[in-house]
Design an enzyme around this catalytic site. Structure first.
Site, PDB file in Angstrom:
ATOM      1  N   ARG A  35       0.839  -1.204   0.000  1.00  8.93           N
ATOM      2  CA  ARG A  35       0.000   0.000   0.000  1.00  8.93           C
ATOM      3  C   ARG A  35       0.873   1.252   0.000  1.00  8.93           C
ATOM      4  NH1 ARG A  35      -3.007  -3.955   1.978  1.00  8.93           N
ATOM      5  NH2 ARG A  35      -5.306  -3.847   1.953  1.00  8.93           N
ATOM      6  N   GLY A 104      -2.182 -10.882  -4.951  1.00  3.21           N
ATOM      7  CA  GLY A 104      -3.478 -10.218  -5.012  1.00  3.21           C
ATOM      8  C   GLY A 104      -3.354  -8.708  -4.969  1.00  3.21           C
ATOM      9  N   GLU A 326      -6.718 -14.762   6.440  1.00  3.80           N
ATOM     10  CA  GLU A 326      -5.352 -15.201   6.152  1.00  3.80           C
ATOM     11  C   GLU A 326      -4.743 -15.992   7.314  1.00  3.80           C
ATOM     12  OE1 GLU A 326      -2.774 -11.220   7.127  1.00  3.80           O
ATOM     13  OE2 GLU A 326      -4.417 -11.056   5.691  1.00  3.80           O
TER      14      GLU A 326
END
Length: 439
Positions: A35, A104, A326
Site C-alpha cells: 500500500r 493479489g 489469512e
C-alpha cells in the site's frame, strides 16, 4: 546459514524436542509495504519507506511501478541508518508490462493506477493468477470510464489503456470475494478527477481490517476519506480528489507472518518474543493475541514487543475468522494438535485465495491422519493422532507454514516447496530452524 531448499525439494519440517524459547525478528508487513509503495508512487513529492519487506510480492509491486515510470531507489534511510526505499513519483507512462506473479495486491491495486498512465499497461502473471477474481476491479474501472481489454474473462491477462487521467466518481462493487476490490479503488481515488465513491453491494465483506488499513494510510498522506466508521453511509467509502504527500514511513512487522512463531510457543509450551509489535495497528494479525490466548497461551505486550507463552495445553476453538481469513491455515494447523474440536467459520472466500485453502487444508491434514471436514464457510477439525508424510503447499505460502507448525509436534512431516514462503516471508526455513536452535 543454510541454503534455501529448491522448489522441488521436500523439506523435513523440524520436530521440536522441547519447549521453544526464542526472540524472532519478523520482517515488515507485506500489506503495509505494498500500500505504501502505491501511495508513494501517486504522491506529489518524494517519500521514504523504511524497513520495507523484501519478498516476492513486494518486489513484484516495486518492479511494476518502475515499469510504469516510477523511480524506486534502494538504500538506507535519510538519517543514514536502516534499509529504506526512496520513491520518486513521476508521470506514469505506458506502454508497460506488469508481472503480478500470484500477488493479489499487485493484480488488484495496480489496474486503477494504470488508468492514470499515458499509454497501455499489460498485466499478466502465474497460471493461478488467471483463476483469481478480478471482475470487481475491472467492472468498476469500466464504470468510471476506463478502457480495459480482458476478452470478457473478468480476470488476467488484461490490458488497461491509460489516457493519463480518470474521471472517477460513484461506483458500485461487489467485494464479497475480496476486500482488495475496495482498497484498490480507494488507493488511487485521490488522483481521479472527481475522487471516488465506492459502494459495496455484496452481502458479505471479508477482511475489513485491511480496508481500515487502506483508509488509515490514505489519511496519513493527506487524503480526505469518509467511511462508515466515521459517520458515513454503511457500505460506502468516499475519497476526495487531491494531492498526496510524500512521507517518511516505517513499516511495521508483518503480524500475520508472526503466526507460525507464536504457534510454536503454543504447540511446544514455550515462549516466543516478537520485537516491535505495535501497540496500535490495523493489521489483522494483531487478533492472534486473542485467538491464541483462547487456545491455551498467554501474552504480554511490552515496550520491546510481544511476549507469547504457551501453557503446555492446546485447546480447540469456535471462531469466526471472516475479518482475518489469512490466519486460517495456521489456526487450522494448531487446531489439528488441540485437545478438543474446533470450528473455523466465515472464510468461504478462502476458496479463491492463492489456492482453495479450505480444500487444501482438509486434504493435507487428513492425509497425515487428521479428521477435517469442509463446511459451507469454513472447517470443522476433530483432533486425531497424526503421523508423518508429505504436506503439499499448492504454491501457497501459508500452507507451507501450516505444515511446519504441524511438524513441530509430528515427526516425519516433509513440506513440498517450502520455498513458496518467499512470497511474503523471506528466509522462513532459516528463521524457523534458528528459533528451534535457540530452544
Amino acid at each position: 546459514m543454510a541454503p534455501t531448499p529448491a522448489p522441488t525439494a521436500l523439506w523435513p519440517a523440524p520436530h521440536a524436542s522441547g519447549a521453544v524459547d526464542a526472540t524472532v525478528h519478523v520482517p515488515g508487513s507485506k500489506s503495509v509495504t505494498n500500500r505504501a509503495l502505491v501511495l508513494a508512487a501517486l504522491a506529489s513529492e518524494p517519500g521514504w519507506l523504511r524497513r520495507p519487506l523484501r519478498s516476492r510480492d513486494t518486489l513484484l509491486m516495486a518492479d511494476a511501478l518502475r515499469a510504469m515510470g516510477i523511480e524506486i531507489e534502494e538504500g538506507v534511510g535519510p538519517d543514514g541508518t536502516g534499509e529504506a526505499w526512496r520513491v520518486l513519483p513521476a508521470g506514469l507512462r505506458g506502454p508497460a508490462t506488469v508481472d503480478v506473479g500470484n500477488a493479489g495486491t499487485v493484480m488488484r491495486f495496480l489496474p486503477p493506477v494504470a488508468t492514470l498512465a499515458d499509454g497501455p499497461v499489460h498485466f499478466d502473471g502465474d497460471p493461478r493468477s488467471y483463476e483469481r477474481p478480478l471482475h470487481g476491479v475491472i467492472d468498476a474501472l469500466r464504470a468510471l470510464g476506463a478502457r480495459i481489454d480482458d476478452d470478457g474473462r473478468g480476470a488476467l491477462p488484461l490490458t488497461v489503456h491509460g489516457v493519463g487521467a480518470l474521471d472517477g466518481g460513484p461506483v458500485e462493487v461487489d467485494a464479497s470475494s475480496s476486500s482488495q476490490f475496495v482498497s484498490a479503488l480507494l488507493l488511487s481515488g485521490p488522483r481521479f478527477n472527481q475522487g471516488v465513491e465506492v459502494r459495496h453491494t455484496g452481502s458479505t465483506l471479508p477482511s475489513l481490517p485491511h480496508i481500515r488499513m487502506t483508509v488509515d494510510m490514505l489519511r496519513a498522506v493527506g487524503a480526505q476519506v469518509d467511511t462508515p466508521e466515521s459517520g458515513g453511509e454503511p457500505g460506502v467509502w468516499r475519497v476526495t480528489p487531491g494531492a498526496l504527500l510524500g512521507r517518511d514511513l516505517t513499516v511495521e512487522p508483518d503480524l500475520s507472518n508472526a503466526q507460525p512463531f507464536l504457534a510454536a510457543a503454543l504447540v511446544t509450551g514455550g515462549r516466543v518474543v516478537v520485537p516491535d509489535w505495535p501497540a496500535r495497528t490495523t493489521q489483522p494479525g494483531d487478533r492472534l493475541r486473542e485467538i491464541f490466548t483462547e487456545m491455551g497461551g498467554s501474552c504480554r505486550l511490552t515496550d520491546y514487543g510481544l511476549e507469547f507463552t504457551g501453557s503446555g495445553a492446546v485447546h480447540g476453538i469456535d471462531v469466526d475468522l471472516g475479518d482475518v481469513g489469512e490466519l486460517t491455515p495456521g489456526i487450522a494447523a494448531v487446531a489439528a494438535l488441540a485437545d478438543s474440536p474446533s470450528t473455523l467459520r466465515g472464510v468461504a472466500h478462502l476458496r479463491l485465495h492463492e489456492t482453495d485453502r479450505l480444500a487444501a487444508l482438509t486434504k493435507e491434514i487428513n492425509e497425515l491422519g487428521g479428521d477435517v471436514t469442509e463446511t459451507a464457510d469454513g472447517l470443522h477439525i476433530r483432533p486425531r493422532p497424526l503421523h508423518g508424510g508429505v504436506f503439499h503447499t499448492y504454491e501457497d505460502h501459508r500452507m507451507a507454514t501450516a505444515g511446519a507448525i504441524i511438524g513441530l509436534a509430528v515427526e516425519g512431516v516433509r513440506i513440498e516447496n517450502v520455498a513458496t514462503t518467499a512470497k511474503t516471508l523471506p528466509d522462513f526455513p532459516d528463521l524457523w530452524t534458528a528459533m528451534l536452535g535457540a530452544a
